[in-house]
Design a protein around this motif. Sequence first.
Motif: not given
Length: 343
Positions: A156-164
């Motif tokens: 979830s952190s990988f996806i969230g950081i990438t999209l942010g």
Amino acid sequence: MTGKIAKSPYITRWERFKRNKRGYISLWIFAILFGLSLFSEFIANDRPLLVRFDGKFYFPIFKNYSELTFGGEFDINTDYRDPYIINLIEKNGWMIHTPIRFSYNTINYELPGPAPSPPSRENWFGTDDRGRDVAARLLYGFRISVLFAFALTITSSFIGITLGALQGYFGGAFDILFQRFIEIWSGMPSLFMLIILSSVVEPNFWWLLGITLLFGWMSLVSLVRAEFLRARNFEYVLAARAMGMKHSRIMFVHILPNAMTSALSYLPFILGGSITTLTSLDFLGFGLPSGSPSLGELLAQGKANLHAPWLGVSAFVILALSLSLLVFTGEAVRDAFDPRKSN
């Protein structure tokens, strides 16, 4: 005159982290508990660690042996709790057992009374309503909860950081449209959606991870987006763009390390929330498959068996201890990355 050698910022942050004694000690306690749980099979198991029989050594914890190996009558997997097998082995050798002689799914058929039975010398924390050892289920349940939380936090952190990062760096229409999507998606009743999705098929570890990931990736999006919106107009970023540097390199090599400073301080809290998510689903009966070791399932058993307080109390203590340690660790990480506490 000799000048002072500047310390690495990572060393400085680690030193600031260690100054918070509560957080530093909490990290060590959590690491020790998790490290022990990784070797649950060597701590709680219904198979011996080592068997010596007729001058040969056997390792039942790694391999299944037939009863015929130890002089039994049937070509089936050996039940090392069977008095007949125990007598055969002890006549011609010996066994070294684990500290807890039960696995998470081992049923104790020699209880002095009906299950759930209270704590005893054989079952340290008692048994559940099916006669399974509570201590073993706590150990295995803690391991699977933390592994699930680590997997969910990382993905979830990988996806969230990438999209942010994409939102904050490019801005414009992409940022506006994606913000509207996040507002709609975050407004959905996530727990009810998780329950509905979990009831469609029989969930397992990876299925639950995928379902919870649908709503767990938004934790860091707004934080990373704000950092990228602030940094994309800095002079070094504008200069890199003017030199023709690729957007991906600017984003993930030059801006992201600065944005990660604030994001890292949230990770222990996200980890604690992931443990709570799995526990809640298990408590409601929409989590791991029936029979799996689970803290939430033990809490549900405690609710259904109020005359057996050791069920709910033991699971609550482990859960409360885990979350408290993660919160204290998160506070120490936050202080370590806080520029206002650089001295």
